[in-house]
Design a protein around this motif. Structure first.
Motif, PDB file in Angstrom:
ATOM      1  N   ALA B 123       0.831  -1.209   0.000  1.00 58.99           N
ATOM      2  CA  ALA B 123       0.000   0.000   0.000  1.00 58.99           C
ATOM      3  C   ALA B 123       0.866   1.258   0.000  1.00 58.99           C
ATOM      4  N   VAL B 124       2.012   1.174   0.663  1.00 59.59           N
ATOM      5  CA  VAL B 124       2.942   2.309   0.650  1.00 59.59           C
ATOM      6  C   VAL B 124       3.543   2.476  -0.738  1.00 59.59           C
ATOM      7  N   ALA B 125       3.947   1.323  -1.302  1.00 60.01           N
ATOM      8  CA  ALA B 125       4.660   1.358  -2.577  1.00 60.01           C
ATOM      9  C   ALA B 125       3.794   1.875  -3.730  1.00 60.01           C
ATOM     10  N   ILE B 126       2.512   1.592  -3.647  1.00 58.23           N
ATOM     11  CA  ILE B 126       1.627   1.915  -4.776  1.00 58.23           C
ATOM     12  C   ILE B 126       1.438   3.431  -4.924  1.00 58.23           C
ATOM     13  N   ILE B 127       1.669   4.152  -3.830  1.00 58.66           N
ATOM     14  CA  ILE B 127       1.353   5.579  -3.850  1.00 58.66           C
ATOM     15  C   ILE B 127       2.496   6.422  -4.383  1.00 58.66           C
ATOM     16  N   ASN B 128       2.144   7.274  -5.299  1.00 55.67           N
ATOM     17  CA  ASN B 128       3.124   8.087  -6.005  1.00 55.67           C
ATOM     18  C   ASN B 128       3.393   9.382  -5.238  1.00 55.67           C
ATOM     19  N   ASP B 129       4.068   9.230  -4.109  1.00 59.32           N
ATOM     20  CA  ASP B 129       4.348  10.417  -3.291  1.00 59.32           C
ATOM     21  C   ASP B 129       5.565  10.082  -2.420  1.00 59.32           C
ATOM     22  N   ASP B 130       6.392  11.062  -2.163  1.00 56.18           N
ATOM     23  CA  ASP B 130       7.597  10.798  -1.383  1.00 56.18           C
ATOM     24  C   ASP B 130       7.283  10.493   0.069  1.00 56.18           C
ATOM     25  N   PHE B 131       6.254  11.120   0.558  1.00 55.34           N
ATOM     26  CA  PHE B 131       5.932  10.975   1.968  1.00 55.34           C
ATOM     27  C   PHE B 131       4.600  10.246   2.112  1.00 55.34           C
ATOM     28  N   VAL B 132       4.683   9.009   2.560  1.00 52.86           N
ATOM     29  CA  VAL B 132       3.464   8.222   2.766  1.00 52.86           C
ATOM     30  C   VAL B 132       3.581   7.461   4.069  1.00 52.86           C
ATOM     31  N   VAL B 133       2.569   7.555   4.907  1.00 48.39           N
ATOM     32  CA  VAL B 133       2.501   6.654   6.054  1.00 48.39           C
ATOM     33  C   VAL B 133       1.078   6.131   6.197  1.00 48.39           C
ATOM     34  N   VAL B 173      -3.942 -17.297  -1.780  1.00 49.77           N
ATOM     35  CA  VAL B 173      -3.077 -18.463  -1.945  1.00 49.77           C
ATOM     36  C   VAL B 173      -3.856 -19.393  -2.876  1.00 49.77           C
ATOM     37  N   ASP B 174      -3.318 -19.640  -4.058  1.00 49.14           N
ATOM     38  CA  ASP B 174      -4.027 -20.483  -5.033  1.00 49.14           C
ATOM     39  C   ASP B 174      -5.466 -20.028  -5.237  1.00 49.14           C
ATOM     40  N   GLN B 175      -5.688 -18.815  -5.571  1.00 49.39           N
ATOM     41  CA  GLN B 175      -7.037 -18.292  -5.863  1.00 49.39           C
ATOM     42  C   GLN B 175      -7.941 -18.165  -4.632  1.00 49.39           C
ATOM     43  N   ARG B 176      -7.497 -18.730  -3.508  1.00 42.47           N
ATOM     44  CA  ARG B 176      -8.353 -18.617  -2.328  1.00 42.47           C
ATOM     45  C   ARG B 176      -7.922 -17.395  -1.530  1.00 42.47           C
ATOM     46  N   ARG B 177      -8.901 -16.570  -1.198  1.00 38.04           N
ATOM     47  CA  ARG B 177      -8.547 -15.355  -0.482  1.00 38.04           C
ATOM     48  C   ARG B 177      -8.202 -15.676   0.958  1.00 38.04           C
ATOM     49  N   VAL B 178      -7.069 -15.158   1.422  1.00 37.77           N
ATOM     50  CA  VAL B 178      -6.642 -15.426   2.796  1.00 37.77           C
ATOM     51  C   VAL B 178      -6.616 -14.150   3.632  1.00 37.77           C
ATOM     52  N   PHE B 179      -6.604 -13.015   2.941  1.00 41.74           N
ATOM     53  CA  PHE B 179      -6.467 -11.741   3.654  1.00 41.74           C
ATOM     54  C   PHE B 179      -7.113 -10.652   2.834  1.00 41.74           C
ATOM     55  N   SER B 180      -7.765  -9.711   3.540  1.00 44.96           N
ATOM     56  CA  SER B 180      -8.210  -8.516   2.834  1.00 44.96           C
ATOM     57  C   SER B 180      -8.122  -7.332   3.787  1.00 44.96           C
ATOM     58  N   GLY B 181      -7.879  -6.184   3.244  1.00 43.25           N
ATOM     59  CA  GLY B 181      -7.730  -5.026   4.122  1.00 43.25           C
ATOM     60  C   GLY B 181      -7.925  -3.719   3.397  1.00 43.25           C
ATOM     61  N   GLU B 182      -8.356  -2.729   4.182  1.00 35.13           N
ATOM     62  CA  GLU B 182      -8.507  -1.396   3.629  1.00 35.13           C
ATOM     63  C   GLU B 182      -7.525  -0.497   4.382  1.00 35.13           C
ATOM     64  N   PHE B 183      -6.665   0.162   3.643  1.00 34.89           N
ATOM     65  CA  PHE B 183      -5.635   1.001   4.247  1.00 34.89           C
ATOM     66  C   PHE B 183      -5.891   2.459   3.904  1.00 34.89           C
ATOM     67  N   GLN B 184      -5.917   3.296   4.945  1.00 36.05           N
ATOM     68  CA  GLN B 184      -5.998   4.754   4.727  1.00 36.05           C
ATOM     69  C   GLN B 184      -4.585   5.295   4.828  1.00 36.05           C
ATOM     70  N   MET B 185      -4.074   5.753   3.708  1.00 39.45           N
ATOM     71  CA  MET B 185      -2.692   6.200   3.692  1.00 39.45           C
ATOM     72  C   MET B 185      -2.635   7.731   3.675  1.00 39.45           C
ATOM     73  N   ALA B 186      -1.757   8.275   4.514  1.00 38.00           N
ATOM     74  CA  ALA B 186      -1.591   9.730   4.568  1.00 38.00           C
ATOM     75  C   ALA B 186      -0.456  10.154   3.649  1.00 38.00           C
ATOM     76  N   ARG B 187      -0.715  11.124   2.825  1.00 33.85           N
ATOM     77  CA  ARG B 187       0.342  11.645   1.958  1.00 33.85           C
ATOM     78  C   ARG B 187       0.721  13.051   2.413  1.00 33.85           C
ATOM     79  N   GLY B 188       1.796  13.563   1.805  1.00 33.10           N
ATOM     80  CA  GLY B 188       2.221  14.920   2.117  1.00 33.10           C
ATOM     81  C   GLY B 188       2.858  14.966   3.485  1.00 33.10           C
ATOM     82  N   HIS B 189       3.236  16.147   3.964  1.00 32.61           N
ATOM     83  CA  HIS B 189       4.145  16.225   5.098  1.00 32.61           C
ATOM     84  C   HIS B 189       3.462  16.510   6.432  1.00 32.61           C
ATOM     85  N   GLN B 190       4.240  16.756   7.445  1.00 33.26           N
ATOM     86  CA  GLN B 190       3.784  16.941   8.820  1.00 33.26           C
ATOM     87  C   GLN B 190       3.040  15.705   9.336  1.00 33.26           C
ATOM     88  N   ASP B 191       2.716  15.729  10.592  1.00 32.34           N
ATOM     89  CA  ASP B 191       1.890  14.668  11.149  1.00 32.34           C
ATOM     90  C   ASP B 191       0.442  15.137  11.190  1.00 32.34           C
TER      91      ASP B 191
END
Lengths: 191, 191
Positions: B123-133, B173-191
């Motif tokens: 989820a971090v890697a997919i986002i096109n931004d230098d600052f992602v958490v 794993v072999d077409q069977r879903r083992v995990f799913s998740g929704e991630f809210q990723m923060a972009r840009g700076h500061q906390d």
DNA sequence: ACTACTATTAGGACCTAGTCATAGAAATGC
DNA sequence: GCATTTCTATGACTAGGTCCTAATAGTAGT
């Protein structure tokens, strides 16, 4: 004239560089060091002696041994972090120190999954059952954590039925909350 | 009479045990092996030759080298697992092989935080931004995963505003879903 | 019983990457 | 100019091997 065609560095400079060189490449032989520093092998060996740096083979043995014990610990350990308090099915506390390898190089902030790992493994540990896996988790990373900070995770069992246990984990750095999560843990057997 | 006071094991048995012994203690010398198997050093060396097991020093070098490159990779790597497809701000896929150190020894099931780590780092890697958490995550572990299984994580960006990006990750794993998740990723700076 | 064969052991020469100790050469300080 | 530091050379020895050759022990076939 102090001119050897290829000027040498003074001893203390060489020693400092030697130490560094060996540190980030423990695989280098005295011979290679000698040619790279343009001194004789014996000089390198004297330097190592004075610096208390062991020979190549000992260095490799050290690296190998360290990792043989440690690598596993990184992923394999039962609980990520150090458990300092544990009341089964009630509360638990663990501490994890954030190190360089836990943070993004770009911004120095700890990757979320390390905080998750600490909390998740604590949620597993708190439960008094042989078979426990995480079913669901809802987590929130409220403040960024940086290297050298110590994260204190506090887990609390809040609900309990015959199959599921709910664990709330809150993590703090210096009293400031950095992470919170609710974990639904599955107990008992089968999937 | 085929009796040497201390009965020997047949060759193939010794070789099998030798292999195992060395595997979980690469630090042992031929001499130690010889006395422990009650044969001569030469016999041990023949066996090693036939088994293609290198000498102590080479073994240590291998262990040291592996870990020198790899240890960090376990925690330090940018993405947990191997990214095999990446369209920034759209979709991404990574594969992670579950190994022994990822599973609980008690039941052989992968610890949840490894699946989380794979998904989170994707989820971090997919986002096109230098600052992602990661800001929040809501995840579900639907089927247990065992050692040697290969987990394929598929990430998809589903929403986007000026500060937050929502990423859905589903792992199979072999077409069977083992995990799913929704991630809210923060972009840009500061906390 | 003799032969063929495998498994084991022994020995010597060589290797690497060192150790330690001693001696001599070179550069530098004053 | 001479003492002192620093460097280099040399030889003897080590661990933990490699590779090769040769001898022995035990087992199986005919």
């Amino acid at each position: 004239m102090r001119c050897l065609l290829f000027m040498r560095k003074p001893k203390h400079v060489r020693k400092a560089e030697l130490k560094e060189t060996i540190q980030n490449n423990p695989f280098i032989t005295d011979e290679a060091l000698a040619t790279s520093f343009n001194v004789s092998i014996q000089t390198i060996r004297l330097d190592r002696l004075e610096l208390g740096i062991p020979e190549l083979r000992e260095r490799l043995k050290d690296v190998a041994r360290q990792h043989h014990d440690e690598v596993k610990a990184l992923t394999d350990e039962e609980v990520i972090g150090e458990v300092i308090d544990l009341q089964l099915d009630e509360t638990a506390i663990s501490i994890m120190e954030i190190r360089e390898e836990h943070v993004f190089t770009r911004n120095g902030i700890a990757r979320g999954h390390h905080l998750f790992a600490q909390a998740n493994s604590l949620a597993v540990a708190i439960i008094n059952d042989d078979f426990v896996v995480t079913g669901r988790a809802n987590v929130r990373f409220s403040k960024p954590v940086k290297a050298t900070e110590r994260v204190v995770a506090k887990a609390k069992v809040t609900a309990h039925d015959d199959k599921w246990t709910t664990v709330i984990v809150e993590s703090y750095v210096d009293q400031r909350r950095v992470f919170s999560g609710e974990f639904q843990m599955a107990r008992g057997h089968q999937d």
